[in-house]
Design a protein around this motif. Sequence first.
Motif, mmCIF file in Angstrom:
data_model
loop_
_atom_site.group_PDB
_atom_site.id
_atom_site.type_symbol
_atom_site.label_atom_id
_atom_site.label_comp_id
_atom_site.label_asym_id
_atom_site.label_seq_id
_atom_site.Cartn_x
_atom_site.Cartn_y
_atom_site.Cartn_z
ATOM 1 N N ALA A 8 0.854 -1.190 0.000
ATOM 2 C CA ALA A 8 0.000 0.000 0.000
ATOM 3 C C ALA A 8 0.886 1.234 0.000
ATOM 4 O O ALA A 8 2.105 1.159 0.242
ATOM 5 C CB ALA A 8 -0.923 -0.005 1.220
ATOM 6 N N ILE A 9 0.263 2.388 -0.254
ATOM 7 C CA ILE A 9 0.990 3.653 -0.252
ATOM 8 C C ILE A 9 0.087 4.745 0.302
ATOM 9 O O ILE A 9 -1.129 4.740 0.092
ATOM 10 C CB ILE A 9 1.471 4.026 -1.677
ATOM 11 C CG1 ILE A 9 2.321 5.301 -1.651
ATOM 12 C CG2 ILE A 9 0.295 4.176 -2.630
ATOM 13 C CD1 ILE A 9 2.992 5.622 -2.979
ATOM 14 N N VAL A 10 0.685 5.671 1.050
ATOM 15 C CA VAL A 10 -0.002 6.876 1.515
ATOM 16 C C VAL A 10 0.346 8.010 0.559
ATOM 17 O O VAL A 10 1.522 8.313 0.359
ATOM 18 C CB VAL A 10 0.430 7.266 2.942
ATOM 19 C CG1 VAL A 10 -0.225 8.583 3.346
ATOM 20 C CG2 VAL A 10 0.064 6.188 3.926
ATOM 21 N N GLY A 48 10.646 5.672 0.146
ATOM 22 C CA GLY A 48 11.033 6.032 -1.216
ATOM 23 C C GLY A 48 10.254 7.243 -1.691
ATOM 24 O O GLY A 48 9.200 7.584 -1.143
ATOM 25 N N ALA A 49 10.796 7.911 -2.694
ATOM 26 C CA ALA A 49 10.093 9.062 -3.276
ATOM 27 C C ALA A 49 8.776 8.607 -3.890
ATOM 28 O O ALA A 49 8.668 7.485 -4.397
ATOM 29 C CB ALA A 49 10.969 9.731 -4.328
ATOM 30 N N SER A 50 7.800 9.468 -3.836
ATOM 31 C CA SER A 50 6.487 9.124 -4.376
ATOM 32 C C SER A 50 6.595 8.794 -5.859
ATOM 33 O O SER A 50 7.130 9.593 -6.648
ATOM 34 C CB SER A 50 5.507 10.282 -4.182
ATOM 35 O OG SER A 50 4.312 10.037 -4.884
ATOM 36 N N LEU A 74 -5.203 6.511 0.358
ATOM 37 C CA LEU A 74 -4.528 5.252 0.640
ATOM 38 C C LEU A 74 -4.843 4.279 -0.484
ATOM 39 O O LEU A 74 -6.019 3.971 -0.719
ATOM 40 C CB LEU A 74 -5.004 4.665 1.970
ATOM 41 C CG LEU A 74 -4.752 5.499 3.229
ATOM 42 C CD1 LEU A 74 -5.346 4.800 4.444
ATOM 43 C CD2 LEU A 74 -3.270 5.740 3.431
ATOM 44 N N VAL A 75 -3.816 3.822 -1.182
ATOM 45 C CA VAL A 75 -4.000 2.872 -2.277
ATOM 46 C C VAL A 75 -3.385 1.548 -1.863
ATOM 47 O O VAL A 75 -2.184 1.468 -1.563
ATOM 48 C CB VAL A 75 -3.363 3.382 -3.582
ATOM 49 C CG1 VAL A 75 -3.527 2.348 -4.696
ATOM 50 C CG2 VAL A 75 -3.980 4.712 -3.993
ATOM 51 N N GLU A 76 -4.210 0.510 -1.831
ATOM 52 C CA GLU A 76 -3.749 -0.851 -1.535
ATOM 53 C C GLU A 76 -3.805 -1.683 -2.814
ATOM 54 O O GLU A 76 -4.250 -1.208 -3.865
ATOM 55 C CB GLU A 76 -4.611 -1.463 -0.441
ATOM 56 C CG GLU A 76 -4.585 -0.662 0.861
ATOM 57 C CD GLU A 76 -5.490 -1.238 1.916
ATOM 58 O OE1 GLU A 76 -5.265 -2.403 2.328
ATOM 59 O OE2 GLU A 76 -6.438 -0.540 2.341
ATOM 60 N N THR A 123 0.741 -4.812 6.843
ATOM 61 C CA THR A 123 0.979 -4.172 5.546
ATOM 62 C C THR A 123 2.385 -3.598 5.443
ATOM 63 O O THR A 123 2.906 -2.994 6.392
ATOM 64 C CB THR A 123 -0.047 -3.028 5.330
ATOM 65 O OG1 THR A 123 -1.360 -3.564 5.389
ATOM 66 C CG2 THR A 123 0.179 -2.332 4.001
ATOM 67 N N ARG A 124 2.992 -3.786 4.294
ATOM 68 C CA ARG A 124 4.239 -3.089 3.958
ATOM 69 C C ARG A 124 3.844 -1.790 3.259
ATOM 70 O O ARG A 124 3.357 -1.806 2.129
ATOM 71 C CB ARG A 124 5.112 -3.950 3.044
ATOM 72 C CG ARG A 124 5.666 -5.191 3.750
ATOM 73 C CD ARG A 124 6.418 -6.092 2.772
ATOM 74 N NE ARG A 124 7.509 -5.376 2.089
ATOM 75 C CZ ARG A 124 8.728 -5.207 2.584
ATOM 76 N NH1 ARG A 124 9.024 -5.713 3.771
ATOM 77 N NH2 ARG A 124 9.652 -4.574 1.913
ATOM 78 N N LEU A 125 4.033 -0.661 3.952
ATOM 79 C CA LEU A 125 3.480 0.625 3.514
ATOM 80 C C LEU A 125 4.567 1.510 2.926
ATOM 81 O O LEU A 125 5.579 1.790 3.573
ATOM 82 C CB LEU A 125 2.824 1.329 4.697
ATOM 83 C CG LEU A 125 2.111 2.648 4.416
ATOM 84 C CD1 LEU A 125 0.953 2.440 3.445
ATOM 85 C CD2 LEU A 125 1.626 3.280 5.719
#
Length: 428
Positions: free
Chosen positions: A262-264, A403-405, A293-295, A341-343
Motif C-alpha cells: 500500500a501507499i499513503v 522512497g520518493a512518491s 490510501l492505495v492498496e 501491511t508493507r506501507l
Amino acid sequence: MEATLRPLCSRFLLPLPPPATRTISSILSPVRLPFLRWRMPTFVRCSSSPAPPEKAVARPSSELRRKAKGLTPDERLVALRKQFTRPDVAIDAYIIPSEDAHQSEFIAECFMRRAYISGFTGSAGTAVVTKDKAALWTDGRYFLQAENQLGPDWSLMRMGNPGVPTTAEWLNEILMPGCRIGIDPFLFSSDSAEELREVLLKKNLELIFIYNFNLVDEIWDELRPSPPIEPMRVHSIKYAGLDISSKMCSLRSRLAEARADAIVISKLDEVAWLLNLRGQDVPHSPVTYSYLLVENNSATLLVDNSKITEEVMVYLRNAGVTLKPYEAILTEVERLAEKGTRLWLDKSSVNAAVVDAFLSACNRYFEAYQNKQKKKSTNKASKNKGTTEASELLIDGPAAVYGASPISLEKAVKNNAELEGMRQAHLR
C-alpha cells in the motif's frame, strides 16, 4: 507656471508626472530648456501643515478583520506563551511553520498559523517562540516585507545570509540542556522532523510532538477562519488523457516492484492527478484537502464528506474508491500496520504524525507477537522440562518502505491531452 510648462514639456517629450503621483520635488525641479529660465523657489513648512499620509499597504481582508477584533500581535505572543505551562504541554519553545498537513506552500486561510502569530504574511517562513524570545526565518524574497510587518518583539532571521543560524541551531544557542521544544507533527514532514530532532539532541534538547491540538489554534479561537467546504468536481478525461483505472494500474505495478502492499499519498496535487478530481480549497490551486490510501485491491479517499457531490460519489464508487473522514488518517495507517501491511512512505512529503503513527503501530504489532510466542514457549517448556525453544522467530509483518512518491514522476510525463492543454493555456 504649470499651464505654461505642460505644452512646452510635451513638445520636447518631457512629460510631467500625473497629478495623483506628483511630489514637491517632481513639480519644482528645474527644467533645463534653452529658452526658459526658472529659479527654484524657497519653501518654509508651516507647523500647521498636515502630515503626509501613511504609505498604503495592500493587506488581505482576513488581516484587516483580525486587526479590528481579537488579540494584538503582542497579546498573541503572551497568550501563546501561557499555553507552554499547561500540564499536557510543558514546553520551553514552540515552532510554527508555514505549511499545512500536506507540506503545501500555498494554503487555505484557516491554516495560516505562522501569519497569525507573527503578522508576516509571506508564503514562506518559520516562526519560533520561546518563553522570552520570538524570531522569524524567511528567504530573500521577503526580507523587506518581513521588516515592515514584524513587530518590535520579533527578530528577523535572514535565511541564506552569512552567520544566520537555522532554527535548531538558534534554539541550541539560547536554551539550556534538557529544555523541551514542541511542534505540531502534522505540519512537519517526517524527514524535516527527524533532521530537527538530530540537531536538537546535540544540546540535549527534546523534541515533543503535540498531536491533539495546535497551540496557535488554541488562541486563535473563534476568530479563526472556517475550513474550506467547496465541492470537488470530476476532471474530464478530455483534459486528463488517462482514466483513473489506468493510473491505478500503473501505480500498483510500482508497488509490486517495491514489494509494498500500500501507499499513503499526501500531496494534494498528486491526489488530484491520480483520481482526476479537482477542488477549490486553496486559492488559485485546484486541489482539495485529502489523503489517499492505495492498496493492492482497494483505495480509500479521506476527505470531508461535505465536499463530495452526487456526481463525484458515483464516479468514485465506479472506480472502486471508498470514502472515509479526513480526520481518520491516523486510524487508517494503524489499521494497515495491524494487518501486516508493507506501507510505502515518502518521508519528504508525508507528515511526521502519519509516519510516527504507523511505526508505533508496527512496534505494537511485533510486541504483541513476541508476547504471544513467549507464552507458547513457556507452556511448551513446562510440559517438556529440560528443553528450550526460541521465543522470537523471523516473521512477515508490517514494515515501512521508504522512497520518493512514484506519482511525482508519473505526473511529470505529460500525455498528449495534457500537452495540448498546456499549449491552449499559453494561447489564452
